[in-house]
Design an enzyme around this catalytic site. Structure first.
Site, PDB file in Angstrom:
ATOM      1  N   THR A 140       0.767  -1.194  -0.041  1.00 23.60           N
ATOM      2  CA  THR A 140       0.149   0.117  -0.020  1.00 23.60           C
ATOM      3  C   THR A 140       0.884   1.384   0.024  1.00 23.60           C
ATOM      4  O   THR A 140       2.042   1.260   0.372  1.00 23.60           O
ATOM      5  CB  THR A 140      -0.927  -0.191   1.377  1.00 23.60           C
ATOM      6  OG1 THR A 140      -1.614   1.221   1.471  1.00 23.60           O
ATOM      7  CG2 THR A 140       0.000  -0.401   2.501  1.00 23.60           C
ATOM      8  N   ASP A 141       0.317   2.488  -0.581  1.00 20.86           N
ATOM      9  CA  ASP A 141       1.180   3.662  -0.329  1.00 20.86           C
ATOM     10  C   ASP A 141       1.150   4.270   1.278  1.00 20.86           C
ATOM     11  O   ASP A 141       1.586   5.179   1.254  1.00 20.86           O
ATOM     12  CB  ASP A 141       0.554   4.591  -1.251  1.00 20.86           C
ATOM     13  CG  ASP A 141      -1.140   5.235  -0.943  1.00 20.86           C
ATOM     14  OD1 ASP A 141      -1.556   4.404  -0.234  1.00 20.86           O
ATOM     15  OD2 ASP A 141      -1.632   6.085  -1.612  1.00 20.86           O
ATOM     16  N   GLU A 142       0.240   3.362   2.076  1.00 20.12           N
ATOM     17  CA  GLU A 142       0.396   4.239   3.405  1.00 20.12           C
ATOM     18  C   GLU A 142       1.626   3.744   3.960  1.00 20.12           C
ATOM     19  O   GLU A 142       1.962   4.674   5.173  1.00 20.12           O
ATOM     20  CB  GLU A 142      -0.870   3.425   4.198  1.00 20.12           C
ATOM     21  CG  GLU A 142      -2.164   3.486   3.530  1.00 20.12           C
ATOM     22  CD  GLU A 142      -3.432   3.354   4.442  1.00 20.12           C
ATOM     23  OE1 GLU A 142      -3.385   3.431   5.628  1.00 20.12           O
ATOM     24  OE2 GLU A 142      -4.578   3.096   3.660  1.00 20.12           O
ATOM     25  N   TYR A 165      -1.611  -0.751  10.938  1.00 18.38           N
ATOM     26  CA  TYR A 165      -1.628  -1.325   9.740  1.00 18.38           C
ATOM     27  C   TYR A 165      -0.186  -1.076   8.642  1.00 18.38           C
ATOM     28  O   TYR A 165       0.202  -1.882   8.241  1.00 18.38           O
ATOM     29  CB  TYR A 165      -2.939  -0.709   9.114  1.00 18.38           C
ATOM     30  CG  TYR A 165      -2.954  -1.120   7.792  1.00 18.38           C
ATOM     31  CD1 TYR A 165      -2.992  -2.506   7.074  1.00 18.38           C
ATOM     32  CD2 TYR A 165      -3.145  -0.154   6.758  1.00 18.38           C
ATOM     33  CE1 TYR A 165      -2.966  -2.724   5.877  1.00 18.38           C
ATOM     34  CE2 TYR A 165      -3.124  -0.453   5.360  1.00 18.38           C
ATOM     35  CZ  TYR A 165      -3.255  -1.834   4.803  1.00 18.38           C
ATOM     36  OH  TYR A 165      -3.238  -2.271   3.613  1.00 18.38           O
ATOM     37  N   LYS A 169       2.815  -3.293   7.220  1.00 18.92           N
ATOM     38  CA  LYS A 169       2.879  -3.620   5.817  1.00 18.92           C
ATOM     39  C   LYS A 169       4.308  -3.095   5.201  1.00 18.92           C
ATOM     40  O   LYS A 169       4.836  -3.773   4.447  1.00 18.92           O
ATOM     41  CB  LYS A 169       1.971  -2.659   4.862  1.00 18.92           C
ATOM     42  CG  LYS A 169       0.287  -3.067   5.052  1.00 18.92           C
ATOM     43  CD  LYS A 169       0.050  -4.537   4.469  1.00 18.92           C
ATOM     44  CE  LYS A 169       0.340  -4.569   2.917  1.00 18.92           C
ATOM     45  NZ  LYS A 169      -0.045  -5.986   2.385  1.00 18.92           N
ATOM     46  N   HIS A 299      -4.806  10.101  12.094  1.00 20.13           N
ATOM     47  CA  HIS A 299      -5.535  10.029  10.729  1.00 20.13           C
ATOM     48  C   HIS A 299      -4.420  10.700   9.652  1.00 20.13           C
ATOM     49  O   HIS A 299      -4.349  11.894   9.622  1.00 20.13           O
ATOM     50  CB  HIS A 299      -6.801  10.724  10.539  1.00 20.13           C
ATOM     51  CG  HIS A 299      -7.645  10.400   9.449  1.00 20.13           C
ATOM     52  ND1 HIS A 299      -9.049  10.721   9.370  1.00 20.13           N
ATOM     53  CD2 HIS A 299      -7.508   9.634   8.488  1.00 20.13           C
ATOM     54  CE1 HIS A 299      -9.645  10.273   8.245  1.00 20.13           C
ATOM     55  NE2 HIS A 299      -8.579   9.522   7.816  1.00 20.13           N
TER      56      HIS A 299
HETATM   57  P1  NAD Z   1      -9.283  -7.693   2.469  1.00 18.42           P
HETATM   58  O1  NAD Z   1      -9.331  -7.006   3.841  1.00 18.42           O
HETATM   59  O2  NAD Z   1     -10.473  -7.293   1.693  1.00 18.42           O
HETATM   60  O3  NAD Z   1      -8.867  -9.184   2.234  1.00 18.42           O
HETATM   61  C1  NAD Z   1      -7.957  -9.790   2.897  1.00 18.42           C
HETATM   62  C2  NAD Z   1      -8.073 -11.101   2.815  1.00 18.42           C
HETATM   63  O4  NAD Z   1      -6.997 -12.009   3.223  1.00 18.42           O
HETATM   64  C3  NAD Z   1      -9.392 -11.951   3.130  1.00 18.42           C
HETATM   65  O5  NAD Z   1      -9.995 -12.874   2.280  1.00 18.42           O
HETATM   66  C4  NAD Z   1      -9.079 -12.507   4.507  1.00 18.42           C
HETATM   67  O6  NAD Z   1      -9.824 -13.706   4.784  1.00 18.42           O
HETATM   68  C5  NAD Z   1      -7.497 -13.031   3.920  1.00 18.42           C
HETATM   69  N1  NAD Z   1      -6.612 -13.291   5.354  1.00 18.42           N
HETATM   70  C6  NAD Z   1      -6.322 -12.477   6.362  1.00 18.42           C
HETATM   71  N2  NAD Z   1      -5.627 -12.733   7.012  1.00 18.42           N
HETATM   72  C7  NAD Z   1      -5.250 -14.082   6.678  1.00 18.42           C
HETATM   73  C8  NAD Z   1      -4.213 -15.260   7.051  1.00 18.42           C
HETATM   74  N3  NAD Z   1      -3.407 -15.089   8.236  1.00 18.42           N
HETATM   75  N4  NAD Z   1      -4.083 -16.194   6.330  1.00 18.42           N
HETATM   76  C9  NAD Z   1      -4.703 -16.116   5.026  1.00 18.42           C
HETATM   77  N5  NAD Z   1      -5.557 -15.410   4.682  1.00 18.42           N
HETATM   78  C10 NAD Z   1      -5.829 -14.227   5.433  1.00 18.42           C
HETATM   79  O7  NAD Z   1      -7.939  -6.895   1.789  1.00 18.42           O
HETATM   80  P2  NAD Z   1      -7.838  -6.176   0.274  1.00 18.42           P
HETATM   81  O8  NAD Z   1      -8.505  -4.908   0.325  1.00 18.42           O
HETATM   82  O9  NAD Z   1      -8.400  -7.142  -0.770  1.00 18.42           O
HETATM   83  O10 NAD Z   1      -6.401  -5.971   0.299  1.00 18.42           O
HETATM   84  C11 NAD Z   1      -5.452  -7.027  -0.375  1.00 18.42           C
HETATM   85  C12 NAD Z   1      -4.222  -6.640  -0.247  1.00 18.42           C
HETATM   86  O11 NAD Z   1      -3.946  -5.398  -0.922  1.00 18.42           O
HETATM   87  C13 NAD Z   1      -3.596  -6.091   1.369  1.00 18.42           C
HETATM   88  O12 NAD Z   1      -2.144  -6.640   1.315  1.00 18.42           O
HETATM   89  C14 NAD Z   1      -3.522  -4.618   1.511  1.00 18.42           C
HETATM   90  O13 NAD Z   1      -2.574  -4.314   2.155  1.00 18.42           O
HETATM   91  C15 NAD Z   1      -3.288  -4.276  -0.135  1.00 18.42           C
HETATM   92  N6  NAD Z   1      -3.727  -3.129  -0.457  1.00 18.42           N
HETATM   93  C16 NAD Z   1      -5.125  -2.760  -0.399  1.00 18.42           C
HETATM   94  C17 NAD Z   1      -5.681  -1.514  -0.816  1.00 18.42           C
HETATM   95  C18 NAD Z   1      -7.087  -1.153  -0.839  1.00 18.42           C
HETATM   96  O14 NAD Z   1      -7.460  -0.010  -1.043  1.00 18.42           O
HETATM   97  N7  NAD Z   1      -7.679  -2.222  -0.434  1.00 18.42           N
HETATM   98  C19 NAD Z   1      -4.684  -0.583  -1.195  1.00 18.42           C
HETATM   99  C20 NAD Z   1      -3.514  -0.919  -1.478  1.00 18.42           C
HETATM  100  C21 NAD Z   1      -2.903  -2.250  -1.015  1.00 18.42           C
END
Ligand code: NAD
Length: 340
Positions: A140-142, A165, A169, A299
């Site tokens: 993430t960009d965070e 969080y 990451k 925040h």
């Molecule tokens: P999400 O929370 O919707 O999904 C996470 C998934 O991981 C879920 O299906 C959960 O069951 C699974 N999970 C959690 N802990 C687990 C474990 N210990 N073992 C196996 N599975 C596990 O997240 P998302 O929004 O789909 O994000 C996916 C990735 O993208 C993350 O790594 C997040 O940091 C990154 N990301 C998200 C965003 C965003 O805007 N949503 C932006 C940038 C990066």
């Protein structure tokens, strides 16, 4: 990319469940093993379209379970990893950081070890057949912290995570980086801005705005609503991941963002305007439901991405503009919330 078996972690989450159907359709000789613990954030219902695909397999399990991870690498002869699994909600990380440390840091470490053991020999040379194996870490960009009114994050921005969080990451990004520099594991990391689109968990900002609006409840917006995020439609993120995974330079990072900087209050008002148009209330406008609530601790004010590298080096460009992406999103959640 042919005849590869790719371990996708967290494939039942928001981005993973958008990515898997897209990826299987795009690459018709690739197989996917989806390892997901199915925490509150995972939803297998979002993978209905691939569940009978013979190139797709689901394994319920924890990425921190080293025996399970080792067994999957061996039994499925995993050639590559695309690692989405994480605890992803900043508010939850403030309430209870421990699972973030376990999943995001220890889980990433466990997967890296699985890959190292399966792909590299004792002298850290690639085993036969695994020379091209890649570990793609989704981040993430965070991790870069918060921007002021101006400026952008890019691949050279110093890390300055501010929440449990983003700190977890950031730690996972560092571990991934270290496996490239220390062991020569073929890693790629992408750091993306805020995604929006279908299949996101109810807890996140855009689904919350739509749900509360439709229920006639207060639409909660943190602080003064002026915090800015760079919004990217999830399918555009999927395109970027596919490009970076297939063509990205080993050991490098790519930031991905949509050049759609909007404040939270703008997003809420925009969604209310779309709803006023497509599903008008009997009296008044949806924006009357917007209510400012106590700000999130620590925040971050603003995130914004300069995606020049992935655009120029890999030819990525977003296909969705913010208006069409948001309309598609509102329509998907209206369908979900009006049925349930
Ligand atoms: P999400 O929370 O919707 O999904 C996470 C998934 O991981 C879920 O299906 C959960 O069951 C699974 N999970 C959690 N802990 C687990 C474990 N210990 N073992 C196996 N599975 C596990 O997240 P998302 O929004 O789909 O994000 C996916 C990735 O993208 C993350 O790594 C997040 O940091 C990154 N990301 C998200 C965003 C965003 O805007 N949503 C932006 C940038 C990066």
């Amino acid at each position: 990319m042919s005849n590869r078996t790719i371990l996708i972690t967290g494939g039942a989450g928001f981005i993973g469940s958008n990515f898997i159907p897209f990826f299987l359709e795009k690459h018709d000789t690739v197989s996917v093993v989806n390892l997901d613990k199915l925490t509150y954030a995972g939803n297998l219902g979002h993978l209905e379209e691939v569940k009978n695909n013979e190139r797709y397999k689901f394994v319920q399990g924890d990425i921190c379970d080293a025996d399970l991870v080792r067994a999957i690498f061996k039994n499925e002869q995993i050639s590559d990893v695309i690692h989405f699994a994480a605890e992803s909600h900043v508010d939850n990380s403030i309430e209870g950081p421990e699972t973030f440390i376990k999943t995001n840091i220890n889980g990433t470490f466990t997967l890296l070890e699985g890959a190292r053991e399966h792909w590299l020999d004792n002298s850290n040379s690639a085993k036969k057949g695994f020379e091209a194996s890649r570990f793609h870490h989704i981040s993430t960009d965070e991790v870069f912290g918060s921007l002021g009114e101006s400026g952008f994050f890019d691949e050279n921005t110093a890390y300055a995570p501010n929440s449990p969080y983003s700190a977890s990451k950031a730690s996972s990004d560092f571990l991934v980086r270290s496996y490239f520099h220390t062991y020569g594991l073929n890693v790629i990391t992408t750091n993306c801005s805020n995604n929006y689109g279908p299949k996101q968990h109810d807890e996140k900002l855009i689904p919350t705005i739509i749900r509360k609006a439709l229920k006639g409840e207060e639409i909660p917006i943190y602080g003064d609503g002026k915090n800015v995020r760079d919004w990217l439609y999830v399918q555009d993120h999927c395109l970027g991941i596919d490009l970076a995974f297939s063509k990205g330079k080993i050991g490098e990072t790519y930031v991905i963002g949509g050049n759609n900087e909007h404040s939270n209050i703008f997003i809420a008002q925009k969604i209310c305007t779309i709803l006023d148009e497509v599903y008008p209330k009997k009296t008044g406008n949806y924006s009357e439901q917007i209510t400012f609530v106590r700000d999130r601790l620590g925040h971050d004010f603003r995130y914004a991405i300069d995606a020049t590298k992935i655009k120029t080096k890999l030819g990525w460009q977003s296909k969705w503009n913010f208006d069409s992406g948001l309309r598609e999103t509102v329509s998907w959640y209206m369908n979900k919330y009006q049925q349930g």
